[in-house]
Every structure is written in C-alpha cells, then in structure tokens.
Design a protein around this motif. Structure first.
Motif, short mmCIF file in Angstrom:
data_model
loop_
_atom_site.label_atom_id
_atom_site.label_comp_id
_atom_site.label_asym_id
_atom_site.label_seq_id
_atom_site.Cartn_x
_atom_site.Cartn_y
_atom_site.Cartn_z
N LEU A 22 -20.14 21.01 2.02
CA LEU A 22 -20.87 20.71 3.24
C LEU A 22 -21.76 21.87 3.65
N GLN A 23 -21.27 23.10 3.44
CA GLN A 23 -22.12 24.25 3.74
C GLN A 23 -23.37 24.25 2.87
N ASP A 24 -23.22 23.87 1.62
CA ASP A 24 -24.38 23.78 0.73
C ASP A 24 -25.37 22.74 1.25
N LEU A 77 -10.71 21.67 0.83
CA LEU A 77 -11.33 22.99 0.80
C LEU A 77 -12.69 22.93 0.10
N LEU A 78 -12.70 22.29 -1.06
CA LEU A 78 -13.96 22.19 -1.79
C LEU A 78 -14.99 21.40 -1.00
N ASP A 124 -12.35 32.93 6.62
CA ASP A 124 -13.21 34.13 6.61
C ASP A 124 -14.41 33.93 5.70
N LEU A 125 -14.19 33.33 4.54
CA LEU A 125 -15.29 33.11 3.60
C LEU A 125 -16.26 32.05 4.12
N LEU A 126 -15.73 30.99 4.76
CA LEU A 126 -16.61 30.01 5.38
C LEU A 126 -17.50 30.67 6.43
#
Length: 445
Positions: free
Chosen positions: A255-257, A249-250, A170-172
């Motif tokens: 990768l989103q960053d 997870l980290l 959900d947060l991703l």
C-alpha cells in the motif's frame, strides 16, 4: 564562490551538527549515505543491529528536515538568486563581446544554465537519498516477515512478537517519512517554473495537503475488506477467511508503494543515478580515447601512494601492496558505472626510503614532493592533482596486524565492519597555517 562561501557576507551561514553536515556533503556529491559494501560489512541487516540501521535511515531524513526549515530554504533560495543575477550581468557582457568580435553562435543564457544545473543537482540528491532509504528498508523488512511467518498464530503476544511489531512499524514510519520529507522544492528560484505535474523530489503542488496516515489507513481497510470478500466467495471450502499475519505485513508495504505514486509521481529510476564523479571520469576517458594513440600515451587516471612506514620489511610491503590492490578491486558493489571505471583507476607506488623527509609528519613532508611530481613531464597527466595516499604505521597495522584490528573491532559499541584496512588520504594544497574557518557551513553548498 563569494556568494556561496565568501567572508563578505556571512548571512547564509548557519551552525549545523556534524552528522547532518557529513551526510549532506555526501548527498551533495551524489554519493549514497552508506555504500552497499560498507552496509554489508557492518552487518546492518543483522536483526541484532536493527537499532543502529534504523538510526542511519532516520539520519538521512533528518538532513532533508534541516534543508526544509523555512530559514534554511530562504538562505539557499537567496544565494541561488544572487548568483543568478551575477550570471545575468556576465551573460550580457559575454554576448556583447561575442557580437563585437563577430562570433556566430547562439546567445548565452547563463541564468537558465544555472537553474538547470541546480535542478539536476537537487534531483540527484533526492533520488539518491530516497532510493537508498527504500532499498535498505526493504532489506530490513525481509527477516521480520520471515520471523512473523514462523511464529505460531496461537502465540500472538510474546515479547518477540512485540519487538517484531515495533520494528515493522518503525520501518513503515521511515518509508512514509522518506516519501513525504525527502524533497527540495525550488519555488521562488529565479528562472524556475514549476510544472503542473508532480516531479519526484522537486515538486508536488498538493504535498502539504496530503495526509499520509489517513490515506494509508483508508487503503488498508479497503484491502482487508476485499480480501475477506474474496474468501467468502470461495464458500465453505475456504479453510480460513482471515488474512495470514505475514500477508498483512506485505500488504502494508504494498500500500505504501501504491500511495507513493500519488505522492511522488513516477520516480526517474528505482536505482540511484550514476555518481557525478564517476560520470566525469568516464567522460574524460571517452575524450582520451578519441585522441590519436600517440597523444593519449601520457594520459591516465592514477593515484600516487607513498610507502611512509620505515618499520615495514620488504616482504611485508609486497604483501601489503597485494592487499591494498585487492581492496581497491573489490570496491564498487551496487555502484552504477563502477565496473567501467575500476579498470581505469591505477595506483602508482612510490617508496620513500630514498627520500629525506620528517617521519614524524609524513603528510606535511611529502606534500612538497608530490607537488613537484604532479607537475613533472612524466606524471602531469597521469595523477589525480588534488589528492595522494600515504601508507603510514597505522595503515600498515590495519592491513597486516590482525591482533590490532581485532582489538579495535572488539571494543564495546563497535560493529564488525567499523575498522578495516585503510590508508591516509592527503590534500597536497592544504595550508595548515591558514586561518581556521568558522564552525558553520554554508546552507547553499
């Protein structure tokens, strides 16, 4: 003003839910959706309140989904362009008048100033919303990573693991939506010429062609392959070639960053900008301090607050004053510029015991008194002209009656920080006899 909200042309009005209207208004004013102190007081970082916290994040994204509906975009663009045309006519008249009067000054370009203003406005809205969502999402991720790390690897399919995995996904998704949806493009705005490079929140010429899920999956696979290759290079001494669960997870958030740079370019700042109302008051203070000491004696940033509860004793009144002042001094955590501004803000207390007014309708009765007060020689430049505060019976209970507040907080569905000490803010110029407005809001506000 007629172009934005005048009754002559209602084509720019649209019905919108109060939740979206409320958040849109806060963002338009440069305010964070939920202040840091309020987020903490509501305990929204508590895993037990994850669902509510998640709703706050998605509601901010819903505001920009609404603002980017094609018809809403058209309404906003048309209103902007109409105002620009009006300013163009005013500019011609003002420049002609200046020339006739022999004023030696550069010619005015009002449409250019209008474009600059709205562009800055949009940048503040998008950067405030985006940085706030990312900061809150990062806080919500921390306990999930810690919990993942504490669960034995041999029990990967417990109900707790399922819940944690769902929350992480959900947060991703929220962060991805923030990157791709918190935009206010200005294509078609008169006088706006989109640059070739990406401008976070305002312009990405290739945004519609980017596929966030595909790019993310490809990067994720590449990173896992790199980690496994590195483990194999270590040889037989490598105890576990697999990437630990919490590190995976980290990696996904990292990768989103990385993808964000491609999507939004370099953000102006990881922190939200200084709120416009704070900037305005600090500029006013600088102007005051540049005056002669004798001239600035009667100037200040004060708020009038009235004692309008006839039941409270003098001792309780003194205690309430202390608590309200302490509440004010605790304001501003995480708000840029608040440290400079707070020492300048003063509450000026007025006791209503000597005033003859209707205790049943204190707001209505005290408006006339405040209008006289704010225009008097003693207070004209010391009080905020557009608002004053009232301590009524409900305000007294909120600060002094612990049983009352506990009863409010303990109601089902309420969070701990939903009910706190509060006073009543009153608009002195509000006309309750005026015709009520339509249940609609201008999309160009």
């Amino acid at each position: 003003m007629e172009r934005i909200a005048g009754p002559e042309d209602l084509s720019g009005l649209t019905q919108v839910g109060h939740n979206i209207k409320f958040l849109k208004s806060r963002l338009w004013g440069g305010l964070e959706p939920v202040p840091t102190t309020q987020w903490r007081d509501k305990e929204l970082n508590n895993p037990e309140h994850f669902t509510i916290a998640h709703e706050y994040l998605t509601s901010v994204i819903a505001v920009f989904e609404y603002l980017n509906i094609p018809q809403i975009q058209k309404n906003m663009r048309d209103t902007f362009n109409n105002v620009s045309a009006d300013l163009g006519e005013m500019q011609e008249a003002l420049n002609a008048r200046r020339k006739e009067q022999g004023v030696f000054a550069p010619e005015l370009n009002l449409p250019a100033l209008w474009e600059q203003f709205i562009r800055a406005q949009y940048e503040v809205m998008t950067s405030t919303a985006h940085s706030w969502v990312l900061a809150r999402a990062a806080e919500l991720r921390t306990p999930i990573v810690e919990k993942f790390a504490s669960i034995p690897t041999e029990t990967p399919h417990t109900p707790e693991m399922v819940t944690l995995s769902a929350r992480w996904n959900d947060l991703l998704a929220v962060v991805s939506m923030a990157d791709f949806k918190i935009w206010l493009p200005m294509d078609g705005y008169t006088g706006h010429y989109p640059p070739s490079e990406i401008v976070a929140g305002l312009h990405n010429p290739d945004l519609a062609n980017q596929e966030q899920s595909q790019d993310f999956s490809k990067l994720l696979i590449d990173r896992f392959a790199q980690r496994l290759d590195a483990a194999r290079v270590q040889g037989p001494s490598a105890k576990n070639p697999n990437v630990p669960r919490h590190e995976r997870l980290l990696m996904s958030s990292d990768l989103q960053d990385e993808l964000r740079l491609k999507t939004r370019g370099q953000s102006p700042s990881p922190q939200p900008p200084v709120q416009p109302w704070i900037q305005q008051l600090l500029r006013g203070h600088q102007q005051i301090m540049s005056m002669d000491p004798q001239e600035r004696k009667g100037l200040g940033f004060g708020i009038a607050i009235y004692r309008a509860s006839k039941e409270i004793s003098d001792n309780d009144w003194e205690e309430l004053q202390r608590r309200v002042e302490a509440h004010l001094s605790a304001w501003g955590e995480g708000v840029q510029g608040s440290g400079e501004l707070k020492p300048l803000l003063n509450l000026h207390w007025f006791d209503c015991k000597e005033l003859d007014y209707d205790h049943q309708r204190p707001a209505l009765a005290l408006r006339s008194h405040y209008k006289e007060l704010r225009s008097s020689d003693e207070w004209t430049h010391k009080l905020a002209p557009s608002m004053f505060l009232i301590v009524d019976e409900w305000a007294v209970k909120s600060y002094l009656d612990e049983k009352y507040m506990a009863m409010r907080r303990d109601q089902p569905g309420h969070l701990k920080g939903d009910f706190q000490g509060h006073v009543l803010a009153v608009d002195p110029d509000f006309d309750e006899n005026a015709t009520p407005s339509l249940n609609a809001t201008p999309t160009s506000d």
